[in-house]
Design a protein around this motif. Structure first.
Motif, PDB file in Angstrom:
ATOM      1  N   SER A  38     -27.089   1.726  26.071  1.00  0.00           N
ATOM      2  CA  SER A  38     -25.846   1.233  25.485  1.00  0.00           C
ATOM      3  C   SER A  38     -24.904   2.381  25.175  1.00  0.00           C
ATOM      4  O   SER A  38     -23.697   2.278  25.346  1.00  0.00           O
ATOM      5  CB  SER A  38     -26.118   0.463  24.191  1.00  0.00           C
ATOM      6  N   VAL A  41     -23.376   3.576  28.397  1.00  0.00           N
ATOM      7  CA  VAL A  41     -22.368   2.608  28.843  1.00  0.00           C
ATOM      8  C   VAL A  41     -21.085   2.790  28.035  1.00  0.00           C
ATOM      9  O   VAL A  41     -19.984   2.777  28.566  1.00  0.00           O
ATOM     10  CB  VAL A  41     -22.902   1.158  28.708  1.00  0.00           C
ATOM     11  N   GLY A  42     -21.268   2.999  26.733  1.00  0.00           N
ATOM     12  CA  GLY A  42     -20.113   3.224  25.866  1.00  0.00           C
ATOM     13  C   GLY A  42     -19.351   4.468  26.281  1.00  0.00           C
ATOM     14  O   GLY A  42     -18.125   4.459  26.379  1.00  0.00           O
ATOM     15  N   LYS A  43     -20.101   5.554  26.554  1.00  0.00           N
ATOM     16  CA  LYS A  43     -19.454   6.818  26.937  1.00  0.00           C
ATOM     17  C   LYS A  43     -18.730   6.696  28.256  1.00  0.00           C
ATOM     18  O   LYS A  43     -17.733   7.366  28.511  1.00  0.00           O
ATOM     19  CB  LYS A  43     -20.504   7.927  27.022  1.00  0.00           C
ATOM     20  N   THR A  45     -17.043   4.058  29.549  1.00  0.00           N
ATOM     21  CA  THR A  45     -15.717   3.436  29.559  1.00  0.00           C
ATOM     22  C   THR A  45     -14.902   3.734  28.310  1.00  0.00           C
ATOM     23  O   THR A  45     -13.742   3.340  28.249  1.00  0.00           O
ATOM     24  CB  THR A  45     -15.816   1.906  29.735  1.00  0.00           C
ATOM     25  N   LEU A  48     -11.509   5.359  28.885  1.00  0.00           N
ATOM     26  CA  LEU A  48     -10.545   4.404  29.428  1.00  0.00           C
ATOM     27  C   LEU A  48     -10.003   3.501  28.319  1.00  0.00           C
ATOM     28  O   LEU A  48      -8.788   3.289  28.202  1.00  0.00           O
ATOM     29  CB  LEU A  48     -11.236   3.572  30.515  1.00  0.00           C
ATOM     30  N   ASN A  49     -10.925   2.997  27.477  1.00  0.00           N
ATOM     31  CA  ASN A  49     -10.503   2.151  26.360  1.00  0.00           C
ATOM     32  C   ASN A  49      -9.600   2.921  25.404  1.00  0.00           C
ATOM     33  O   ASN A  49      -8.625   2.374  24.885  1.00  0.00           O
ATOM     34  CB  ASN A  49     -11.728   1.617  25.604  1.00  0.00           C
ATOM     35  N   GLY A 233     -22.232   5.286  16.865  1.00  0.00           N
ATOM     36  CA  GLY A 233     -22.003   4.607  18.143  1.00  0.00           C
ATOM     37  C   GLY A 233     -20.779   3.703  18.229  1.00  0.00           C
ATOM     38  O   GLY A 233     -20.553   3.096  19.274  1.00  0.00           O
ATOM     39  N   GLY A 239      -8.608   1.228  17.367  1.00  0.00           N
ATOM     40  CA  GLY A 239      -7.293   0.604  17.173  1.00  0.00           C
ATOM     41  C   GLY A 239      -7.347  -0.884  17.492  1.00  0.00           C
ATOM     42  O   GLY A 239      -8.192  -1.338  18.259  1.00  0.00           O
ATOM     43  N   ILE A 240      -6.463  -1.643  16.855  1.00  0.00           N
ATOM     44  CA  ILE A 240      -6.447  -3.076  17.160  1.00  0.00           C
ATOM     45  C   ILE A 240      -5.056  -3.520  17.595  1.00  0.00           C
ATOM     46  O   ILE A 240      -4.097  -2.821  17.428  1.00  0.00           O
ATOM     47  CB  ILE A 240      -6.897  -3.949  15.954  1.00  0.00           C
TER      48      ILE A 240
ATOM     49  N   ARG B  72     -20.940  -3.932  21.447  1.00  0.00           N
ATOM     50  CA  ARG B  72     -19.522  -3.663  21.724  1.00  0.00           C
ATOM     51  C   ARG B  72     -19.365  -2.743  22.927  1.00  0.00           C
ATOM     52  O   ARG B  72     -18.477  -2.933  23.757  1.00  0.00           O
ATOM     53  CB  ARG B  72     -18.855  -3.050  20.494  1.00  0.00           C
ATOM     54  N   ASN B  73     -20.231  -1.724  23.005  1.00  0.00           N
ATOM     55  CA  ASN B  73     -20.157  -0.828  24.161  1.00  0.00           C
ATOM     56  C   ASN B  73     -20.293  -1.599  25.474  1.00  0.00           C
ATOM     57  O   ASN B  73     -19.526  -1.392  26.408  1.00  0.00           O
ATOM     58  CB  ASN B  73     -21.264   0.229  24.080  1.00  0.00           C
ATOM     59  N   TRP B  74     -21.291  -2.485  25.533  1.00  0.00           N
ATOM     60  CA  TRP B  74     -21.500  -3.285  26.744  1.00  0.00           C
ATOM     61  C   TRP B  74     -20.323  -4.220  26.987  1.00  0.00           C
ATOM     62  O   TRP B  74     -19.863  -4.390  28.121  1.00  0.00           O
ATOM     63  CB  TRP B  74     -22.785  -4.103  26.620  1.00  0.00           C
ATOM     64  N   PHE B  76     -17.155  -4.058  26.010  1.00  0.00           N
ATOM     65  CA  PHE B  76     -15.889  -3.432  26.403  1.00  0.00           C
ATOM     66  C   PHE B  76     -16.015  -2.653  27.702  1.00  0.00           C
ATOM     67  O   PHE B  76     -15.001  -2.276  28.299  1.00  0.00           O
ATOM     68  CB  PHE B  76     -15.345  -2.559  25.269  1.00  0.00           C
ATOM     69  N   ALA B  77     -17.220  -2.391  28.147  1.00  0.00           N
ATOM     70  CA  ALA B  77     -17.401  -1.806  29.473  1.00  0.00           C
ATOM     71  C   ALA B  77     -17.336  -2.913  30.520  1.00  0.00           C
ATOM     72  O   ALA B  77     -16.608  -2.814  31.516  1.00  0.00           O
ATOM     73  CB  ALA B  77     -18.727  -1.061  29.553  1.00  0.00           C
ATOM     74  N   MET B  79     -15.985  -5.779  30.315  1.00  0.00           N
ATOM     75  CA  MET B  79     -14.718  -6.518  30.409  1.00  0.00           C
ATOM     76  C   MET B  79     -13.848  -5.963  31.534  1.00  0.00           C
ATOM     77  O   MET B  79     -13.082  -6.708  32.142  1.00  0.00           O
ATOM     78  CB  MET B  79     -13.960  -6.493  29.080  1.00  0.00           C
ATOM     79  N   TRP B  80     -13.971  -4.671  31.812  1.00  0.00           N
ATOM     80  CA  TRP B  80     -13.187  -4.095  32.914  1.00  0.00           C
ATOM     81  C   TRP B  80     -13.641  -4.685  34.243  1.00  0.00           C
ATOM     82  O   TRP B  80     -12.824  -5.090  35.065  1.00  0.00           O
ATOM     83  CB  TRP B  80     -13.320  -2.568  32.924  1.00  0.00           C
ATOM     84  N   TYR B 148      -8.892  -8.415  20.512  1.00  0.00           N
ATOM     85  CA  TYR B 148      -9.126  -6.972  20.674  1.00  0.00           C
ATOM     86  C   TYR B 148      -7.917  -6.176  20.184  1.00  0.00           C
ATOM     87  O   TYR B 148      -8.069  -5.123  19.565  1.00  0.00           O
ATOM     88  CB  TYR B 148      -9.392  -6.702  22.156  1.00  0.00           C
TER      89      TYR B 148
END
Lengths: 240, 202
Positions: A38, A41-43, A45, A48-49, A233, A239-240, B72-74, B76-77, B79-80, B148
């Motif tokens: 996880s 995966v976070g790192k 994208t 980009l986010n 993590g 930001g929202i 959340r990591n999964w 938001f990844a 979703m692309w 979001y």
């Protein structure tokens, strides 16, 4: 031969279905041990986010506010990583330092002399709930102006009395609705909501909005310690 | 695979054929939806949409990410992948005018109302259902985006009324998709059987 062929055909079909079932079950079952995965995966994208978050951010444009009648006093839940710290408001001092020409130490009386800003905004928690809240206090940008930040400043670090720490991008820090608040829903801020002074802003998730803020440090670099929950993590920009 | 099969049989059986783009879209859509739902339920559990703190949560088997941050990591990844896949496919079906040929049409609707042929009716139902899921997938993206970035896209969040309505609408896409998958599978069996399913996956 014909009888032999049919089951073989069925077997491959069954195997196909089984394989797809097993692979998706594996994905579902893997929830127990996906911590590391996880994180990667976070790192993968998050940059980009982050870019999209920064692109959408309108730094000096206020977010539309709500009428007072929209306030949801019971919707705001209390979250803290380590309970509520004991703070003597009379002895409390807010430190503003770092890459500034005029480091400062302010008492609550000093802060309450500065222009008061009130806003009714939506507080959004990372957990998914949200609450419309009125916050009152001083614009963080006003305080930072007094400290005269150097031109290279890009981030603000926030330290809290309960050892919570957090860092923000400078554009969000200087947003006109980013306050150091001492009032909630028309009343003095309560200790569990962050008294005497907390961050409040409509443009960041709740975990970015440190309570019991004691120190604001302006800096040009971000260290590997980015924030208590970020280091666990959560994404940094928030930001929202 | 295809070559060896063609070598074995002189006449390949005339079965349904799928465009490569449709297969890619279909495959990526399944993968991204599984990830979106698993991680979405993980996020749901942090503060249940129905009942809030202390309410019933989904069992761990259905979750992805291990905890809220991982979920959340999964989410938001994936979703692309989910959104870009749908976007590219959308451009493709309009560009090639496949939209007019492969999705539900006026004729299908007439068959559903007055048709006598059960096979033709199943076919029309099948097309109606897989066409109907497209707006649901788009709704999942729009409601997700509204949640979001509610401060940066206040007009979008405003469309959904209050926050709870927005959460419910975003969540409700999950049971719809699950019911759709079951219906889509059963109807595809009725319409084209195993050959139709195989044509989409191979």
């Amino acid at each position: 031969m014909e009888e032999f062929k049919v089951p073989r055909h069925l077997l491959t079909r069954r195997r196909l279905l089984q394989l797809s079932g097993v692979s998706s079950m594996g994905l579902l079952l893997s929830s127990c041990g996906t911590g590391l995965l996880s994180e990667s995966v976070g790192k993968l994208t998050e940059p980009l986010n982050l870019k999209v978050g920064e692109l959408l951010l309108k730094p000096q444009t206020p977010v539309p506010e709500f009428p007072i009648s929209a306030i949801e006093p019971n919707a705001l839940l209390v979250n803290s990583f380590n309970g509520t710290p004991q703070i003597d408001t009379d002895k409390f001092r807010l430190i503003i330092d770092g890459e500034v020409n005029q480091p400062m130490q302010l008492s609550m009386a000093d802060i309450q002399k500065l222009p008061f800003t009130s806003m009714v905004i939506r507080h959004v928690c990372v957990e998914g709930w949200a609450a419309i809240v009125q916050w009152g206090g001083v614009r963080l940008s006003d305080l930072i102006k007094l400290a005269q930040p150097k031109s290279q400043v890009r981030y603000a670090y926030f330290e809290s009395a309960d050892t919570y720490y957090e860092s923000w991008d400078i554009a969000s820090t200087l947003h006109p609705q980013t306050l150091l608040a001492y009032q909630k829903n028309g009343q003095s801020l309560s200790p569990e909501n962050g008294a005497p002074l907390r961050l409040a802003s409509p443009i960041k998730l709740g975990y970015k909005q440190s309570k019991w803020v004691t120190r604001v440090t302006l800096t040009s670099t971000l260290s590997s310690r980015k924030g208590y929950w970020i280091d666990e993590g959560y994404e940094w920009f928030g930001g929202i | 695979m295809a070559a060896s099969k063609a070598g074995k049989r002189s006449k390949p059986p005339a079965g349904p054929k799928q465009e490569l783009a449709a297969k890619i879209f279909h495959g990526l859509n399944i993968i991204s939806l599984i990830v979106m739902i698993g991680s979405g339920l993980q996020i749901y559990n942090a503060n249940p949409v129905f009942g809030g703190r202390g309410a019933w949560t989904f069992p761990r088997t259905f979750l992805l990410g291990g905890w809220l941050g991982g979920g959340r990591n999964w989410h938001f990844a994936a979703m692309w992948l989910f959104a870009l896949n749908l976007l590219v496919y959308g451009v493709y079906i309009f560009w090639t005018r496949r939209w007019e040929k492969r999705f539900v049409s006026q004729g299908d609707l007439q068959v559903l109302q007055k048709g006598q042929n059960p096979k033709r009716k199943n076919y029309a139902w099948h097309r109606l259902i897989y066409t109907g899921i497209v707006p649901v997938l788009i709704l999942a993206i729009i409601s997700g985006l509204a949640m979001y970035k509610p401060a940066q896209l206040p007009w979008l969040s405003g469309l959904f009324g209050n926050w709870q309505t927005l959460r419910v609408i975003h969540f409700i896409t999950v049971p719809i998709v699950i019911i759709f998958v079951i219906g889509h599978f059963l109807l595809s069996q009725k319409v084209g059987g195993y050959r139709l399913i195989k044509s989409m996956f191979t």
